[in-house]
Motif scaffolding. Structure first.
Motif, PDB file in Angstrom:
ATOM      1  N   LEU A   1       0.281  29.448   4.702  1.00  8.50           N
ATOM      2  CA  LEU A   1      -0.903  29.823   5.542  1.00  8.50           C
ATOM      3  C   LEU A   1      -1.748  30.646   4.279  1.00  8.50           C
ATOM      4  O   LEU A   1      -1.388  31.646   3.645  1.00  8.50           O
ATOM      5  N   GLY A   2      -3.286  30.105   4.419  1.00  8.44           N
ATOM      6  CA  GLY A   2      -4.291  30.902   3.656  1.00  8.44           C
ATOM      7  C   GLY A   2      -4.356  30.113   2.381  1.00  8.44           C
ATOM      8  O   GLY A   2      -5.313  30.389   1.598  1.00  8.44           O
ATOM      9  N   TYR A   3      -3.516  29.215   1.957  1.00  8.69           N
ATOM     10  CA  TYR A   3      -3.578  28.469   0.701  1.00  8.69           C
ATOM     11  C   TYR A   3      -3.666  26.952   1.056  1.00  8.69           C
ATOM     12  O   TYR A   3      -2.796  26.333   1.766  1.00  8.69           O
ATOM     13  N   GLU A   4      -4.269  26.068   0.039  1.00  8.94           N
ATOM     14  CA  GLU A   4      -4.188  24.706   0.135  1.00  8.94           C
ATOM     15  C   GLU A   4      -2.671  24.103  -0.262  1.00  8.94           C
ATOM     16  O   GLU A   4      -2.184  24.522  -1.150  1.00  8.94           O
ATOM     17  N   GLU A   5      -2.516  23.023   0.529  1.00  8.42           N
ATOM     18  CA  GLU A   5      -1.322  22.455   0.036  1.00  8.42           C
ATOM     19  C   GLU A   5      -1.228  21.845  -1.315  1.00  8.42           C
ATOM     20  O   GLU A   5      -2.464  21.416  -1.533  1.00  8.42           O
ATOM     21  N   LYS A   6      -0.109  21.547  -1.832  1.00  4.41           N
ATOM     22  CA  LYS A   6       0.077  21.158  -3.139  1.00  4.41           C
ATOM     23  C   LYS A   6       1.224  20.265  -3.431  1.00  4.41           C
ATOM     24  O   LYS A   6       2.340  20.929  -3.184  1.00  4.41           O
ATOM     25  N   GLU A   7       1.253  19.141  -3.846  1.00  7.65           N
ATOM     26  CA  GLU A   7       2.343  18.502  -4.404  1.00  7.65           C
ATOM     27  C   GLU A   7       2.816  18.508  -5.938  1.00  7.65           C
ATOM     28  O   GLU A   7       1.929  18.299  -6.386  1.00  7.65           O
ATOM     29  N   VAL A   8       4.046  18.926  -6.192  1.00 11.11           N
ATOM     30  CA  VAL A   8       4.145  19.115  -7.571  1.00 11.11           C
ATOM     31  C   VAL A   8       5.399  18.263  -8.011  1.00 11.11           C
ATOM     32  O   VAL A   8       6.630  18.315  -7.122  1.00 11.11           O
ATOM     33  N   ALA A   9       5.382  17.751  -9.048  1.00 17.85           N
ATOM     34  CA  ALA A   9       6.567  16.863  -9.578  1.00 17.85           C
ATOM     35  C   ALA A   9       7.253  17.631 -10.589  1.00 17.85           C
ATOM     36  O   ALA A   9       6.663  17.950 -11.448  1.00 17.85           O
TER      37      ALA A   9
ATOM     38  N   VAL B   1      -4.917  35.381   3.210  1.00 14.95           N
ATOM     39  CA  VAL B   1      -4.744  35.459   1.743  1.00 14.95           C
ATOM     40  C   VAL B   1      -4.064  36.743   1.198  1.00 14.95           C
ATOM     41  O   VAL B   1      -4.421  37.858   1.850  1.00 14.95           O
ATOM     42  N   ILE B   2      -3.553  36.772   0.023  1.00 12.29           N
ATOM     43  CA  ILE B   2      -2.882  37.924  -0.553  1.00 12.29           C
ATOM     44  C   ILE B   2      -3.934  38.561  -1.307  1.00 12.29           C
ATOM     45  O   ILE B   2      -4.732  37.938  -1.915  1.00 12.29           O
ATOM     46  N   VAL B   3      -4.263  39.743  -0.928  1.00 13.46           N
ATOM     47  CA  VAL B   3      -5.195  40.765  -1.709  1.00 13.46           C
ATOM     48  C   VAL B   3      -4.282  41.884  -2.492  1.00 13.46           C
ATOM     49  O   VAL B   3      -3.387  42.255  -2.103  1.00 13.46           O
ATOM     50  N   SER B   4      -4.943  42.325  -3.652  1.00 11.27           N
ATOM     51  CA  SER B   4      -4.246  43.325  -4.335  1.00 11.27           C
ATOM     52  C   SER B   4      -5.131  44.389  -4.594  1.00 11.27           C
ATOM     53  O   SER B   4      -4.776  45.471  -5.572  1.00 11.27           O
ATOM     54  N   THR B   5      -6.080  44.491  -3.932  1.00 19.14           N
ATOM     55  CA  THR B   5      -7.271  45.580  -4.330  1.00 19.14           C
ATOM     56  C   THR B   5      -6.427  47.089  -4.164  1.00 19.14           C
ATOM     57  O   THR B   5      -7.026  47.918  -4.509  1.00 19.14           O
ATOM     58  N   ASN B   6      -5.727  47.261  -3.351  1.00 27.73           N
ATOM     59  CA  ASN B   6      -5.033  48.296  -2.939  1.00 27.73           C
ATOM     60  C   ASN B   6      -3.660  48.501  -3.773  1.00 27.73           C
ATOM     61  O   ASN B   6      -2.850  49.095  -3.392  1.00 27.73           O
ATOM     62  N   HIS B   7      -3.554  47.912  -4.877  1.00 27.47           N
ATOM     63  CA  HIS B   7      -2.451  48.089  -5.722  1.00 27.47           C
ATOM     64  C   HIS B   7      -1.310  47.374  -5.027  1.00 27.47           C
ATOM     65  O   HIS B   7      -0.569  46.568  -5.949  1.00 27.47           O
TER      66      HIS B   7
ATOM     67  N   VAL C   1       4.160  27.834 -10.002  1.00 26.84           N
ATOM     68  CA  VAL C   1       3.309  26.845  -9.120  1.00 26.84           C
ATOM     69  C   VAL C   1       2.011  27.706  -8.578  1.00 26.84           C
ATOM     70  O   VAL C   1       2.223  28.841  -8.129  1.00 26.84           O
ATOM     71  N   GLN C   2       0.745  27.349  -9.061  1.00 30.36           N
ATOM     72  CA  GLN C   2      -0.464  27.878  -8.533  1.00 30.36           C
ATOM     73  C   GLN C   2      -1.024  27.213  -7.204  1.00 30.36           C
ATOM     74  O   GLN C   2      -1.096  26.198  -7.391  1.00 30.36           O
ATOM     75  N   LEU C   3      -1.130  28.203  -6.336  1.00 27.49           N
ATOM     76  CA  LEU C   3      -1.947  27.758  -4.869  1.00 27.49           C
ATOM     77  C   LEU C   3      -3.163  28.122  -4.897  1.00 27.49           C
ATOM     78  O   LEU C   3      -3.363  29.299  -5.421  1.00 27.49           O
ATOM     79  N   GLN C   4      -4.320  27.478  -4.336  1.00 31.17           N
ATOM     80  CA  GLN C   4      -5.580  28.058  -4.090  1.00 31.17           C
ATOM     81  C   GLN C   4      -5.665  28.337  -2.768  1.00 31.17           C
ATOM     82  O   GLN C   4      -5.340  27.687  -1.865  1.00 31.17           O
ATOM     83  N   LEU C   5      -6.623  29.327  -2.736  1.00 29.74           N
ATOM     84  CA  LEU C   5      -6.800  29.926  -1.311  1.00 29.74           C
ATOM     85  C   LEU C   5      -7.632  28.771  -0.456  1.00 29.74           C
ATOM     86  O   LEU C   5      -8.250  27.877  -1.104  1.00 29.74           O
ATOM     87  N   LYS C   6      -7.371  28.900   0.796  1.00 27.00           N
ATOM     88  CA  LYS C   6      -8.161  28.078   1.641  1.00 27.00           C
ATOM     89  C   LYS C   6      -9.227  29.052   2.515  1.00 27.00           C
ATOM     90  O   LYS C   6      -8.847  29.918   3.304  1.00 27.00           O
ATOM     91  N   ALA C   7     -10.397  28.829   2.272  1.00 29.47           N
ATOM     92  CA  ALA C   7     -11.580  29.628   3.091  1.00 29.47           C
ATOM     93  C   ALA C   7     -11.576  29.762   4.184  1.00 29.47           C
ATOM     94  O   ALA C   7     -11.931  30.735   4.901  1.00 29.47           O
TER      95      ALA C   7
END
Length: 772
Positions: free
Chosen positions: A80-88, A109-115, A97-103
């Protein structure tokens, strides 16, 4: 005898073959390990479903984003929050594996502004994410419209190189730039040792997203009473090699070129973005030239260690038209301020920042993140009243431990760490002899007027913990200890008119706590509340008295922030909403009292109260392959007043805070189609702004309408084109895009309060991207 030996040899060969085949079989069954991360901020993604497309078996990543697979093959990664991705996955080494956020699902989406990385919906503070979608709504050369669509933020924009950012009214009293607000480029501080921040020089297309935390809750980063803006650069992507190029042209002589190169293998990646921007400007003495290069790289050294590098270099020369009096603003807005035009004032600067981050996992329960960074800035700025030459060099380190454990069988996550920063600033001023030369000559350097060396140091020690009282309720407690000091060395010849201003100023250590709680009423709706403390020290210049001595009585601005908010999704997850109500009580208000045309003295003059409402909505009307149609709305209500404000014989208590609009409203529509056509239209209303502390003068409210349309064409699987056209200020509104508060006239001239905004203007361009 020969037969026996032959038989023995044959048995040995079969035995060895069996061992080899067995070892190959064991190797084939070896577990494949890996990790899933956010493609932009590199945060580990927990709970990702990893489906084997051959047998439909599913593995789920753990709290560290890690997973184990039993075989190679093609896998679908979804969260949830990220685009699906198929990886071989065709090899047995460590996989990343890198996933891109879904607007459309930003609350997940995971935020890390609070450490401590966590889903946005579980955050205890008001945090806004500006995704690539929001960044690309408008032009690619002006950051102001992007930030001004965020409720609670208002960015004044006098020119591409003249801006002032306010968050919840903090920073409004700074005259010529952004102060009391912190900013980071990834983990690298963009805020100087004196508390000043510049982000408008960064190449906008090099930014993947912004994460903005508002209010004093951001004091975990130190001195930033208003909030913290995180610029997340375009990351380098693994397993991908591509080259992109873009050319844009527009009104007022705009021409811009961009080259974007990415190369990534399974564990290492590199990205470089170069841009060159030129504009003649709408006004006289308004020419702008900027070149930038942004570098990022990622290196996954194994299961326990990661390295990342980020760097940015900016070479800027921009002329300064400055502000206008009301008569010129109304009747001749293209003019530069008379003296600035005569002096042909400009800024010529080179700036670089570089940082290296190391992540190390000691165990499943403990890891460390450390960043070392450096930056520099060299600048030369002729102004009518003098010529300023300055350079700054900074070094710093930021390190923290992150751990997870349990308390009463409930999860407890914690972080403890520190940040040490020091910069060395040299500044000299010289006479500007432009009046002694024929008109058109511009600035001419004369005798030296001052020579300063500053050493500015601060450190932060911070702690934060999130404790899950239940599956739905999270308690957050944080603490920050800050110590700031200035050391000034006046190297200029001491005379009666130039007293020795050397000295050291150490502020008392400031302890800033934060308490917050969030609760999920459902999986889609959360409520949060927080109480937090923040502060902003004065700049070194504000600590100086008219006689050149350091004012040891001046104190940092301090404030308590109280807020309650809710975020979530409604109507079958079609409506995303964020709503926050807050009160920020600021004491020891710093006031810049003008002593001369180029001299300001800081005083603590009182207290302000900032009450506000922030609302953001986004609704997905149609979500089909043929057509995607959505709309958005944001609203900011600012009720900011001077509770106590006495400046000399003037008592401004009860007046509205200067430099902040009464309210701001944004609305817009986005659409995209399967055959490539896309576009948006957006509208903004900005309420009137108090210009003077006496509230005797206000700016006019105004409305702006912008449109953008484009067409994406896939010429092949590897080559993609994108052509676009935009029109800003469609109805040619006359408005002041920046206000200079409490301006005074000198030599019998009228005060210059206004920076005129651009009239109707266009931009157009084409982008090509090739993937190898």
């Amino acid at each position: 005898m020969i037969k026996i030996k032959t038989l023995t040899i044959a048995k040995s060969i079969f035995f060895l073959a069996g061992l080899l085949l067995g070892s190959f079989n064991i190797y084939a069954q070896q577990t494949i390990k890996g990790k899933v991360v956010d493609s932009q901020n590199r945060a580990a993604l927990a709970g990702v479903h990893i489906q084997n497309l051959s047998d439909n078996s599913i593995v789920i990543s753990n709290n560290s984003g890690e997973f184990e697979l039993n075989s190679t093959g093609t896998y679908r990664f979804s969260s949830l929050g990220y685009e699906e991705k198929e990886v071989a996955i065709n090899e047995n080494g460590y996989q990343v594996v890198q996933l891109q956020l879904k607007a459309a699902e930003l609350n997940e989406v995971i935020v890390s502004t609070n450490h401590l990385p966590k889903k946005l919906k579980k955050a205890v503070a008001t945090i806004n994410i500006l995704s690539q979608k929001e960044i690309e709504r408008g032009n690619n050369f002006n950051i102001t419209p992007v930030l001004n669509r965020v409720p609670g933020i208002f960015m004044h924009n006098g020119a591409l190189n003249t801006n002032r950012i306010t968050i919840r009214g903090i920073g409004a009293r700074n005259l010529f730039g952004t102060a009391n607000i912190r900013a980071y480029f990834q983990d690298i501080p963009l805020t100087t040792g004196s508390g000043e921040t510049t982000i408008e020089d960064f190449e906008l297309t090099s930014i993947a997203r912004f994460e903005v935390i508002k209010g004093a809750a951001s004091s975990i980063y130190g001195a930033g009473l208003g909030g913290t803006i995180h610029l997340i650069p375009q990351n380098a992507y693994l397993n991908q090699t591509s080259v992109g190029s873009e050319l844009s042209i527009g009104s007022f002589g705009l021409i811009k070129g961009i080259v974007n190169v990415n190369h990534g293998t399974t564990k290492n990646s590199f990205r470089a973005i170069y841009s060159n921007t030129h504009s003649d400007g709408y006004r006289d003495n308004n020419e702008y030239d900027r070149q930038t290069i942004t570098l990022t790289s990622n290196h996954y050294l194994g299961e326990k260690d990661e390295l990342a590098f980020v760097g940015s270099y900016v070479d800027l020369k921009a002329f300064i038209p400055s502000s206008l009096n009301e008569d010129t603003f109304r009747n001749n807005p293209t003019a530069a301020a008379f003296t600035w035009g005569q002096a042909q004032g400009f800024e010529d600067s080179q700036r670089g920042i570089f940082g290296l981050s190391w992540n190390h996992k000691y165990s499943q329960k403990l890891k460390q993140t450390t960043s070392v960074f450096t930056s520099f800035r060299d600048a030369y700025e002729p102004r009518p009243f003098n010529i300023l030459a300055e350079n700054t060099f900074a070094l710093g380190i930021r390190s923290r431990l992150l751990g997870n454990t349990s308390l009463f069988n409930k999860p407890l996550n914690w972080t403890v760490g520190g940040e040490l920063f020091r910069d060395w600033h040299e500044s000299e001023t010289f006479e500007n002899l432009y009046l002694d030369f024929p008109i058109g000559t511009g600035s001419v350097e004369g005798d030296q007027l001052s020579d300063f060396r500053e050493k500015r140091t601060y450190y932060n020690i911070f702690f934060e913990t999130n404790y899950d009282l239940s599956e739905k309720t999270t308690l957050s407690v944080g603490l920050n200890l800050n110590k700031t000091s200035y050391d000034l060395d006046d190297r200029f010849t001491v005379t009666a008119d130039n007293p020795d201003q050397s000295g050291t100023y150490d502020f008392d250590a400031i302890l800033s706590p934060k308490f917050g709680i969030s609760h999920l009423f459902t999986e889609d709706i959360s409520v949060y509340s927080s109480v937090s403390h923040g502060f902003s020290p004065p700049t070194l210049g504000e600590t100086l008295l008219p006689d050149g001595q350091i004012n040891t009585d001046i104190q940092p601005e301090t404030g308590w922030n109280f807020e309650i908010g809710t975020r979530g999704t409604l109507i079958n997850k079609r409506l995303q909403y964020n709503l926050a109500l807050y009160r920020l009580d600021v004491r020891n208000l710093l006031v810049a009292r003008r002593a001369a045309e180029d001299q300001f003295i800081g005083i603590n003059a009182g207290r302000t109260q900032h009450d506000g409402l922030e609302l953001a909505l986004e609704y997905l009307w149609v979500n089909k392959k043929a057509l995607n149609l959505s709309s958005y709305l944001s609203y900011t209500l600012n009720d900011f007043v001077f509770k106590e404000f006495v400046d000399g014989d003037d008592d401004f208590s009860g007046n509205n805070l200067t430099g902040v609009p009464s309210d701001v409203f944004n609305a817009g529509i986005d659409f995209s189609t399967a055959f490539g056509l896309y576009g948006n239209i957006n509208f903004q209303y900005v309420g009137s702004i108090p210009i003077t502390d006496s509230n005797s003068l206000f700016s006019d409210s105004y409305s702006l309408t912008n449109i953008k349309v484009g067409y994406r064409l896939d010429l092949s699987e590897k080559l993609k084109l994108n052509a676009f056209f935009g029109l800003d200020n469609v109805f040619d509104e006359e408005y002041a895009s920046q206000i200079l508060i409490n301006a005074r006239g000198f030599g019998g001239n009228a005060p210059r309060f206004f920076y005129p905004g651009n009239p109707v203007n266009y931009y157009t361009g084409i982008n090509a991207n090739y993937t190898f």
